[in-house]
Design an enzyme around this catalytic site. Structure first.
Site, PDB file in Angstrom:
ATOM      1  N   ARG A   1      -1.777 -14.274   5.345  1.00 52.23           N
ATOM      2  CA  ARG A   1      -2.567 -13.456   6.283  1.00 52.23           C
ATOM      3  C   ARG A   1      -1.872 -13.411   7.647  1.00 52.23           C
ATOM      4  NH1 ARG A   1      -6.915 -10.098   5.130  1.00 52.23           N
ATOM      5  NH2 ARG A   1      -7.983 -10.679   7.046  1.00 52.23           N
TER       6      ARG A   1
ATOM      7  N   HIS B   1      -2.128  -5.383   1.778  1.00 49.45           N
ATOM      8  CA  HIS B   1      -3.380  -6.121   1.638  1.00 49.45           C
ATOM      9  C   HIS B   1      -3.021  -7.572   1.365  1.00 49.45           C
ATOM     10  CE1 HIS B   1      -7.258  -7.534   0.147  1.00 49.45           C
ATOM     11  NE2 HIS B   1      -6.561  -8.107  -0.817  1.00 49.45           N
TER      12      HIS B   1
ATOM     13  N   LYS C   1       0.821  -1.216   0.000  1.00 48.92           N
ATOM     14  CA  LYS C   1       0.000   0.000   0.000  1.00 48.92           C
ATOM     15  C   LYS C   1       0.859   1.271   0.000  1.00 48.92           C
ATOM     16  CE  LYS C   1      -3.880  -2.163   2.500  1.00 48.92           C
ATOM     17  NZ  LYS C   1      -4.799  -2.035   3.657  1.00 48.92           N
TER      18      LYS C   1
ATOM     19  N   GLU D   1      -9.272 -12.213  -6.615  1.00 44.82           N
ATOM     20  CA  GLU D   1      -8.389 -11.036  -6.561  1.00 44.82           C
ATOM     21  C   GLU D   1      -7.175 -11.190  -7.475  1.00 44.82           C
ATOM     22  OE1 GLU D   1      -7.656 -10.241  -2.387  1.00 44.82           O
ATOM     23  OE2 GLU D   1      -9.615  -9.257  -2.169  1.00 44.82           O
TER      24      GLU D   1
ATOM     25  N   TYR E   1     -12.729  -3.199  -2.784  1.00 45.22           N
ATOM     26  CA  TYR E   1     -13.210  -2.960  -1.433  1.00 45.22           C
ATOM     27  C   TYR E   1     -14.740  -2.917  -1.368  1.00 45.22           C
ATOM     28  CZ  TYR E   1      -8.488  -2.144   0.430  1.00 45.22           C
ATOM     29  OH  TYR E   1      -7.194  -2.305   0.861  1.00 45.22           O
TER      30      TYR E   1
HETATM   31  N1  UDP Z   1      -9.851  -0.057   7.049  1.00 49.16           N
HETATM   32  C1  UDP Z   1      -9.986   1.199   7.625  1.00 49.16           C
HETATM   33  N2  UDP Z   1     -10.751   1.330   8.763  1.00 49.16           N
HETATM   34  C2  UDP Z   1     -11.386   0.268   9.341  1.00 49.16           C
HETATM   35  C3  UDP Z   1     -11.266  -1.010   8.738  1.00 49.16           C
HETATM   36  C4  UDP Z   1     -10.486  -1.141   7.596  1.00 49.16           C
HETATM   37  O1  UDP Z   1      -9.405   2.166   7.128  1.00 49.16           O
HETATM   38  O2  UDP Z   1     -12.069   0.455  10.353  1.00 49.16           O
HETATM   39  C5  UDP Z   1      -9.018  -0.217   5.845  1.00 49.16           C
HETATM   40  C6  UDP Z   1      -7.654  -0.848   6.157  1.00 49.16           C
HETATM   41  O3  UDP Z   1      -6.665  -0.275   5.332  1.00 49.16           O
HETATM   42  C7  UDP Z   1      -7.898  -2.290   5.812  1.00 49.16           C
HETATM   43  C8  UDP Z   1      -8.811  -2.160   4.601  1.00 49.16           C
HETATM   44  O4  UDP Z   1      -9.665  -1.069   4.909  1.00 49.16           O
HETATM   45  O5  UDP Z   1      -6.683  -2.980   5.554  1.00 49.16           O
HETATM   46  C9  UDP Z   1      -9.635  -3.397   4.271  1.00 49.16           C
HETATM   47  O6  UDP Z   1     -10.366  -3.770   5.410  1.00 49.16           O
HETATM   48  P1  UDP Z   1     -10.490  -5.300   5.841  1.00 49.16           P
HETATM   49  O7  UDP Z   1     -11.510  -5.369   6.924  1.00 49.16           O
HETATM   50  O8  UDP Z   1     -10.703  -6.140   4.615  1.00 49.16           O
HETATM   51  O9  UDP Z   1      -9.060  -5.589   6.518  1.00 49.16           O
HETATM   52  P2  UDP Z   1      -7.800  -6.459   6.043  1.00 49.16           P
HETATM   53  O10 UDP Z   1      -8.331  -7.669   5.308  1.00 49.16           O
HETATM   54  O11 UDP Z   1      -6.952  -5.560   5.157  1.00 49.16           O
HETATM   55  O12 UDP Z   1      -7.056  -6.804   7.301  1.00 49.16           O
HETATM   56 MG    MG Z   2      -9.671  -7.695   3.733  1.00 47.21          MG
END
Ligand code: UDP
Ligand code: MG
Length: 154
Positions: A85, A115, A9, A126, A49
């Site tokens: 992950r 990500h 990112k 993806e 997203y």
């Molecule tokens: N994000 C954010 N605020 C939140 C939750 C998520 O800005 O409260 C952003 C963050 O960059 C995150 C992305 O949105 O990595 C995607 O969210 P997800 O829940 O899919 O989390 P990830 O899979 O990236 O851990």
């Molecule tokens: Mg995610």
């Protein structure tokens, strides 16, 4: 073997952490099947997203993801989705476990460096979203037999 999608990112690009992040994956034993630098369009981000479209931070995350180009990587390995992950750590970076990418180098929920696809099904979608077939490569790396047992490679 399983494949997953990683995005490096804008906060990682801006902080000069590209090399360190890719090294984490390489040193773990994951193989790069594809890699590229790209600017995320509004349409691509809305699709990527879409599970967050009704969240108040949706606009913010889209703006953040367009601050710089990002690096997309397709990683390959045994149980690659789960493993990746775990290497990245939980979303809220300041609470992510030490030893993980987010846990070691980030403090933010939004600016959390990477990500990683969250399930095998999502990973398949993806990888297709970000890579054409011609941009993904099958090749041998010399260390494969040191990284996996014969059984695991069958
Ligand atoms: N994000 C954010 N605020 C939140 C939750 C998520 O800005 O409260 C952003 C963050 O960059 C995150 C992305 O949105 O990595 C995607 O969210 P997800 O829940 O899919 O989390 P990830 O899979 O990236 O851990
Ligand atoms: Mg995610």
């Amino acid at each position: 073997m399983e494949r997953t999608l990683i995005l490096i990112k804008p906060d990682a690009i801006g902080r000069g952490l590209i090399g360190k992040i890719i090294t984490r994956f390489e040193e773990k034993g994951l193989k790069l099947a594809g890699i590229k630098f790209l600017k995320l369009t509004d349409a691509l981000l809305s699709e990527h997203y879409s599970h967050l479209a009704d969240k108040p931070f949706f606009g913010g995350i889209k703006r953040f993801m367009q601050l710089t180009p990002v690096i997309a990587i397709c990683l390959e390995g045994l149980d690659c989705v789960e493993t990746t992950r775990r290497l990245c750590g939980i979303t809220k970076a300041r609470e992510a476990a030490p030893g993980t990418i987010r846990g070691d180098w980030a403090m933010s929920v939004q600016a959390n460096l990477v990500h990683a696809s969250d399930s095998i099904e999502t990973a398949n979608q993806e990888v297709k979203r970000f890579f054409d077939d011609s941009e993904l490569f099958e090749y041998e790396i010399a260390l494969t037999s040191m990284i996996y047992s014969e059984d695991e490679l069958r």
